[in-house]
Design a protein around this motif. Structure first.
Motif, mmCIF file in Angstrom:
data_model
loop_
_atom_site.group_PDB
_atom_site.id
_atom_site.type_symbol
_atom_site.label_atom_id
_atom_site.label_comp_id
_atom_site.label_asym_id
_atom_site.label_seq_id
_atom_site.Cartn_x
_atom_site.Cartn_y
_atom_site.Cartn_z
ATOM 1 N N LEU A 1 0.830 -1.206 0.000
ATOM 2 C CA LEU A 1 0.000 0.000 0.000
ATOM 3 C C LEU A 1 0.866 1.258 0.000
ATOM 4 C CD1 LEU A 1 -2.751 -1.088 2.545
ATOM 5 C CD2 LEU A 1 -3.106 -0.604 0.107
ATOM 6 N N LEU A 2 1.931 1.259 0.799
ATOM 7 C CA LEU A 2 2.799 2.435 0.875
ATOM 8 C C LEU A 2 3.583 2.640 -0.409
ATOM 9 C CD1 LEU A 2 4.114 2.148 4.546
ATOM 10 C CD2 LEU A 2 2.459 3.781 3.626
ATOM 11 N N ALA A 3 3.819 1.572 -1.163
ATOM 12 C CA ALA A 3 4.525 1.707 -2.440
ATOM 13 C C ALA A 3 3.722 2.540 -3.426
ATOM 14 C CB ALA A 3 4.815 0.328 -3.038
ATOM 15 N N ALA A 4 2.409 2.660 -3.176
ATOM 16 C CA ALA A 4 1.536 3.443 -4.054
ATOM 17 C C ALA A 4 1.464 4.897 -3.624
ATOM 18 C CB ALA A 4 0.124 2.847 -4.049
ATOM 19 N N VAL A 5 2.196 5.256 -2.571
ATOM 20 C CA VAL A 5 2.185 6.624 -2.050
ATOM 21 C C VAL A 5 3.470 7.332 -2.484
ATOM 22 C CG1 VAL A 5 2.160 8.000 0.083
ATOM 23 C CG2 VAL A 5 0.798 5.910 -0.081
ATOM 24 N N PRO A 6 3.409 8.622 -2.845
ATOM 25 C CA PRO A 6 4.637 9.342 -3.196
ATOM 26 C C PRO A 6 5.690 9.210 -2.103
ATOM 27 C CG PRO A 6 2.721 10.678 -3.742
ATOM 28 C CD PRO A 6 2.214 9.475 -3.003
ATOM 29 N N THR B 1 -7.310 9.381 -1.585
ATOM 30 C CA THR B 1 -7.160 9.192 -3.024
ATOM 31 C C THR B 1 -8.173 10.046 -3.779
ATOM 32 O OG1 THR B 1 -8.670 7.300 -3.046
ATOM 33 C CG2 THR B 1 -6.325 6.831 -2.724
ATOM 34 N N GLN B 2 -7.934 10.222 -5.064
ATOM 35 C CA GLN B 2 -8.820 11.011 -5.912
ATOM 36 C C GLN B 2 -9.409 10.106 -6.992
ATOM 37 O OE1 GLN B 2 -9.427 14.149 -5.279
ATOM 38 N NE2 GLN B 2 -7.839 14.553 -3.746
ATOM 39 N N THR C 1 -3.384 7.890 -6.318
ATOM 40 C CA THR C 1 -2.848 7.937 -4.960
ATOM 41 C C THR C 1 -1.792 9.024 -4.801
ATOM 42 O OG1 THR C 1 -1.213 6.224 -5.523
ATOM 43 C CG2 THR C 1 -3.300 5.484 -4.559
ATOM 44 N N ASN C 2 -1.700 9.906 -5.796
ATOM 45 C CA ASN C 2 -0.757 11.030 -5.712
ATOM 46 C C ASN C 2 -1.552 12.328 -5.761
ATOM 47 O OD1 ASN C 2 1.268 12.917 -5.909
ATOM 48 N ND2 ASN C 2 2.427 11.821 -7.482
#
Length: 536
Positions: free
Chosen positions: A171-176, A205-206, A242-243
């Motif tokens: 999950l954190l890998a998808a966060v900047p 998220t958007q 996720t950014n």
């Protein structure tokens, strides 16, 4: 040295061994202590793999078996020996052997494999298929490990130490990268499991479906949840970004392009209207009737006689001369973005100033299930200012103590900030409108007609606004007709600077919540003075 360079096991002094370029970082302390005890009792039963040290011909570098080497060193000291197989190996061969040995370990760290995968891919000049073949991995596994290589050092260390699970890391890998460490602190401080972490990420998220920009670049973006779904078992829902920083920049750029396009179109329409008004009359009183230039090019211009006093008969519905009717509804449709943004700002300002109303807002939002729509960044970005400089870096339990210790006045400020954040972030504008009505928000206190507002409209729409706001009644029909005959920029200037007319407090129907004109508020009357004057 040459005699030792064979596949047959031999004995090598621990003092002559140096650590190699091993991708392994994680060593379980309990298992290490168990191994030390076993080696003291039985010795090292399985030889380690060495190669001549590249920069020191008198020493050997470890290729595989560093855990056994560490335990033997602790058990016997520098004077001890260890069984080993010594082979001549290139750097690449040693790396492949180390990766293979670590890959089959039952406690292999995913981040160790990730770092090794990056180095292996570089050695293969970016060829993913070749890198996967050499590693003996599927392409999917290679891609998953490469994605984990983007984790921050803190997150990698947490995974190596088993303080977080692989699901957390995915999950954190998808966060900047610049947001991962703070997210990790929240996960560890609050003891969030993988499911709760996923739920928390979903809040920030958007939705790409609602994006106003071209999403072509998003299809292969690592922050697209669809890309993450193809890599990881644990991921947020499809169709999300996720950014948030990138999403906001793209949205702002799209909005700017839209506004610029609308301005260009409006300018073209105004120029055409101005040309129509300024066109010279023919000697017989006729004027050229403009014709559309379609796929077939410009059509011949047919003179049309102007009737100065006789009103034109209404056009039949569906005829080519039918003109769209200007109404409060049609004008309101052109100001949706401005109207909603202005009311949100007015509501946020009121809630920020009145903690009691903010508290009521928070309660109704929580009980209606919409409080979670407040974006995480909206409040966390101001936490240091609202609570204290060190607040963002505290653990969850420490934050709780800090909040409980807040003075009443400061706690009210925090509530007010939460209420204001809700006004800005809640998805449904209907909720904003309901709150604005309930709290009797007066838009006149923060907004009035200006050039930027009037620039949005055509001349016919400006006439409608001038009429409903009382400008035409103030200056007269003839005076306004003269203004209307001028260019749009001069029309707007004349409307805003009409002698003796004050736009303050006048709310065009396009800006009100109920779609009707809002006249200026009547001045407050001092009843006591009036009664006294009558008695006198």
């Amino acid at each position: 040295m040459t005699a030792l360079s064979s596949t047959a096991p031999t004995t090598v002094a621990l003092a002559s061994i140096t650590k190699g370029d091993n991708p392994r970082r994680y060593f379980d302390r309990r298992k290490h202590e168990d191994l030390v005890a076993s080696i003291r009792l039985r010795g090292v039963l399985q030889p380690i793999l060495l190669r001549p040290a590249p920069n020191d011909p008198d020493r050997f570098a470890i290729v595989a078996g560093e855990r056994r080497y560490r335990a033997a060193l602790e058990a016997f000291g520098d004077g001890g020996e260890i069984p080993a197989v010594v082979r001549e190996m290139t750097d690449q061969e040693a790396l492949e052997a180390a990766i293979d040995e670590n890959d089959v370990r039952d406690d292999a760290s995913e981040t160790e494999q990730a770092d090794a995968a990056v180095r292996h891919l570089a050695a293969c000049n970016g060829d993913h298929a070749e890198a996967a073949r050499r590693l003996g991995w599927s392409k999917g596994k290679l891609d998953r490990r490469l994605a984990l290589a983007n984790l921050s050092s803190m997150v990698k260390a947490a995974l190596d130490d088993r303080r977080i699970k692989v699901g957390h890391a995915e999950l954190l890998a998808a966060v900047p990268a610049d947001k991962q460490d703070r997210a990790l602190t929240t996960i560890l401080g609050s003891g969030l499991d993988v499911a709760k972490t996923r739920e928390l990420l979903m809040r920030v998220t958007q939705s790409l479906a609602a994006a106003a920009f071209d999403k072509g670049e998003c299809t292969t973006c690592p922050f697209n949840s669809g890309t993450q779904r193809a890599l990881f078992e644990t991921h947020v829902d499809d169709g999300h970004c996720t950014n948030p920083g990138c999403f906001q920049l793209k949205t702002e750029a799209a909005d700017a392009a839209r506004v610029a396009a609308e301005a260009t179109t409006s300018a073209a329409v105004d120029a055409a209207e101005s040309d129509d008004v300024d066109a010279a009359d023919d000697e017989d009183g006729s004027v050229a009737s403009p014709q559309p230039a379609g796929l077939l090019g410009s059509l011949p211009v047919t003179p049309v006689t102007r009737q100065p006093s006789t009103p034109a008969a209404p056009a039949r519905p569906g005829s080519s001369t039918t003109k769209s009717v200007v109404s409060a509804k049609s004008i309101a449709s052109r100001t949706t973005d401005l109207r909603e943004a202005t009311w949100r700002k007015a509501l946020a300002r009121t809630l920020a100033a009145e903690a009691g109303k903010a508290r009521s807002t928070i309660l109704v939002a929580a009980m209606s299930g919409t409080l979670s729509q407040i974006k995480g960044s909206t409040l966390t970005a101001r936490a240091a200012l609202l609570v204290g400089p060190g607040f963002p870096d505290l653990s969850f339990s420490a934050k709780l103590l800090e909040i409980e210790a807040l003075p009443e006045a400061q706690a009210s400020n925090v509530l007010a900030a939460i209420g204001a954040a809700y006004a800005k972030d809640v998805a449904s504008f209907a909720h904003v409108a309901d709150l604005a009505r309930a709290f009797a928000i007066n838009l006149r206190d923060s907004w009035q007609v200006d050039k930027a507002f009037l620039d949005r409209f055509t001349k016919d729409e400006l006439k409608f606004i001038a009429k409903e706001c009382g400008l035409i009644a103030h200056i007269g029909d003839k005076a306004f007709a003269k203004l209307l005959a001028a260019k749009k920029v001069d029309l707007i200037g004349g409307m805003l600077n009409a002698t003796g007319f004050d736009w303050s407090g006048r709310l065009p129907s396009a800006m009100t919540l109920d779609g009707t004109f809002g006249p200026p508020s009547l001045p407050a009357v001092d009843v006591t003075s009036e009664v006294a004057a009558m008695a006198a």
